[in-house]
Design an enzyme around this catalytic site. Structure first.
Site, PDB file in Angstrom:
ATOM      1  CG  ASP A  80      -0.185   0.329   2.442  1.00 28.48           C
ATOM      2  OD1 ASP A  80       0.694  -0.380   2.619  1.00 28.48           O
ATOM      3  OD2 ASP A  80      -0.645   1.165   2.945  1.00 28.48           O
ATOM      4  CG  ASP A  83       3.294  -0.625   5.027  1.00 28.52           C
ATOM      5  OD1 ASP A  83       3.052  -0.953   3.811  1.00 28.52           O
ATOM      6  OD2 ASP A  83       2.476  -0.219   5.655  1.00 28.52           O
ATOM      7  CE1 TYR A 232      -4.674   2.748   4.479  1.00 23.90           C
ATOM      8  CE2 TYR A 232      -3.395   0.966   5.108  1.00 23.90           C
ATOM      9  CZ  TYR A 232      -3.422   1.997   4.188  1.00 23.90           C
ATOM     10  OH  TYR A 232      -2.339   2.524   3.699  1.00 23.90           O
ATOM     11  CD  GLU A 477       4.128   5.237   4.912  1.00 21.81           C
ATOM     12  OE1 GLU A 477       4.032   3.986   4.642  1.00 21.81           O
ATOM     13  OE2 GLU A 477       3.669   5.827   5.939  1.00 21.81           O
TER      14      GLU A 477
END
Length: 622
Positions: A80, A83, A232, A477
């Protein structure tokens, strides 16, 4: 604050040539180039067996045993963000938005030579979803665990973290996860309808089963897959995903059942009551409302017109808030960027901008205006808003920073991304341990050894401030769902402003597979890195010939000073400025004795051919 890259060249010889070149006032951003780069990012996020056509060559196979312990093949899909976990909900939203981008602006993608690449990016996701849906009422929604994954800093190729697979089923439902996955497969089925009809039919079969599962066995997925909640969480619940899936299934099938579902459930599931100022992987209402307004403008809703008029009213509430003409307006930074939150704010920028540009085209196609609290607004104002957000991302902002990695000359170098921040497995296959990665690579105060081309990072704070530091995960990120809506935006702006009727049935041109050309890995040695970026900056006709001007940037992305450099240049058929030729190689020009860490050297050349081949033959770091 990052220092902008210095221009380390003396271009006086080129100045003499200016009179021979037509005036080329800056034409703004190269949206076509940005589109190409934004699609490349998805190749860096791939999990599984990488294909022979893989262009991001510093990545290698990973996650090859995913699902094995559960007796199911879950190899593939996308990581995603920075990571190595495969989270189903944001992955599905990513694929939905890539498909929507193609359905609206596939013609423009084809003109840029990127439609085939965009469709490949969608298929990489949907191939995984087919595997993740082995039974009608079973869907695997996560591989890996965010807690154990975040404890380690490893390349995907080296993962030693828990790769357990998590699923939803009738006893442990997940209507939001199943609904979003249904939406993604329905949208993708339209993308492949003409060019791969059997695959399209397979996707549609899965989408219809998943919608039935989501609607029949209702529940929030993070109550079943509890390990996802920290990362999430489904704050909005599942009502919006049920409507979202129904909207995409209606577009894919023209089945009145799904239109009736939207008409009969719009009130009870919140689409006609909730007015929104955000759109993203969790909250889909604004997207549902925009599609509902489209169906109304197309004259398709029949007896449900009163309900769909509410869909449209709420869609326009969202649009008006974006441009600052609503009763409640979106917050913006002093530089004009939409701002919702500190952590990865850019996801809301790209998704809102996409909705605005699509809705602008819907309105223009129907000959209507946007109705805001301040009065009627022309569709072009929505278009201008979206363009301002895209231009901010690409560098038109107070810091003059591009928030797309690899676009422009001043972009983030220390991205919070495991694979990019650790030397490529293909350069050094030595095992990187769980905690050793933090000690050696995460804490390293130097540019990433691998260029994460096209990644959209989290972006600046509420005051346009940004710190390019690997541990600043809120800002550095990237995420797949940042990029997905941007595909449509960049294709729209690359394609000009004529020939749009977004209310007609979708007819995609035949995607042309361009010749495979891998993106070369930067030349690396140990922890040092030298990279080369070439760009076509001008072209003109003279005496029956077309001349091309290329700018080439050589970057020292190591943490040491570059003391010597030798470049090998072939297929060069014209003059070159900014380098010293020595025998068959090129080195620093006389005015440069060394290149400090983080700095760049620019040289240019002009000839009548495609770009020359430039490579590093040797260098010395000290």
């Amino acid at each position: 604050m990052e220092r902008p890259a210095a221009f380390l060249g003396r271009m006086s010889p080129l100045f003499l040539l200016v009179s021979l070149i037509p005036s080329l006032a800056t034409a703004g951003h190269d949206y076509g180039q940005a589109l190409s780069k934004s699609i490349l990012f998805f190749e860096a996020q791939r999990s599984g067996h990488l294909p022979s056509t893989q262009r991001i060559s510093w990545r290698a196979n990973s996650g090859l045993d995913d699902g094995k312990a559960s007796g199911v093949d879950l190899v593939g899909g996308y990581y995603d963000a920075g990571d190595n976990v495969k989270f189903g909900l944001p992955m599905a939203f990513t694929v939905t938005m890539m498909s929507w981008s193609i359905l609206e602006y596939g013609k423009q993608m084809a003109a840029s030579g990127e439609l085939a690449h965009a469709m490949d990016a969608v298929k990489w996701g949907t191939d995984y979803f087919i595997k993740a849906h082995p039974e009608p009422y079973v869907l695997y929604g996560e591989v890996g665990d965010g807690n154990t994954d975040h404890y380690c800093w490893q390349r995907p190729e080296d993962m030693t973290t828990d790769r357990r697979a998590y699923r939803v089923d009738p006893s442990n439902p997940g209507s939001d996860l199943a609904g979003e996955t249904a939406a993604s497969m329905a949208a993708a089925s339209i993308v492949f309808h003409s060019h791969n009809p059997s695959y399209s039919a397979e996707l549609l079969r899965h989408a219809e089963q998943l919608f039935e599962f989501a609607d029949k066995y209702r529940g929030k997925y993070d109550s079943s897959i509890t390990v996802a909640r920290k990362y999430y969480q489904s704050v909005s619940g599942y009502n919006d995903e049920l409507l979202w899936a129904a909207a995409w299934l209606y577009q894919a099938t023209n089945n009145e059942y799904y239109l009736d579902y939207l008409g009969n459930n719009g009130d009870s599931l919140g689409a006609t009551g909730w007015t929104m100022t955000e759109f993203g992987w969790d909250v889909k209402y604004a997207g549902v409302q925009a599609l509902g307004a489209k169906f109304l403008m197309q004259g398709k809703v029949g007896r449900h017109a009163p309900v769909f008029e509410k869909y449209q009213q709420n869609a326009e509430y969202f649009m008006c808030s974006c441009i600052g003409k609503g009763s409640k307006n979106s917050q913006k930074t002093p530089g004009g960027l939409i701002f919702r939150q500190r952590w990865n704010n850019m996801q809301f920028v790209t998704s809102a901008s996409f909705l605005a540009v699509v809705y602008s085209d819907y309105l223009a196609s129907s000959g209507k205006s946007l109705r805001c609290a301040s009065g009627n607004v022309r569709p072009s104002e929505l278009l201008s808003f979206s363009k301002s957000q895209v231009d901010y991302i690409l560098g038109d902002n107070p810091r003059a920073t591009s928030y797309m990695v690899g676009y422009g000359s001043n972009y983030p170098r220390q991205v919070h991304h495991r694979a990019a921040s650790i030397v490529s497995y293909k350069v050094d296959s030595s095992f990187v341990s769980c905690r050793g990665g933090y000690a050696t690579w995460f804490s390293r105060k130097a540019s990433d050894p691998n260029l994460l081309t096209g990644a959209i990072v989290g972006g600046p704070d509420a005051y346009d401030n940004f710190a390019d530091q690997r541990d600043n995960y809120e800002q550095t990120e990237p995420a797949t769902y940042n990029n997905a809506p941007l595909l449509g935006l960049l294709a729209r702006f690359a394609g000009g402003h004529s020939g749009y009727n977004q209310l007609l049935p979708v007819v995609l041109p035949t995607p042309k597979q361009s010749a495979f050309k891998p993106i070369p890995s930067p030349v690396a040695t140990g922890t040092g890195l030298i990279s080369i970026d070439q760009r076509l900056t001008a072209s003109w006709n003279a005496n029956g010939k077309t001349y091309f001007r290329y700018s080439t940037m050589v970057a020292n992305n190591s943490d040491k000073t570059l003391k010597s450099l030798n470049l090998w240049i072939s297929k060069l058929y014209g003059p070159i400025w900014g380098l010293t030729k020595t025998g068959n190689s090129y080195s620093f020009p006389p005015w440069i004795q060394s290149l400090p860490s983080g700095e760049k050297l620019e040289f240019v050349y002009i000839h009548t051919s495609p770009q020359a081949e430039v490579s590093v033959s040797s260098y010395t770091l000290a």
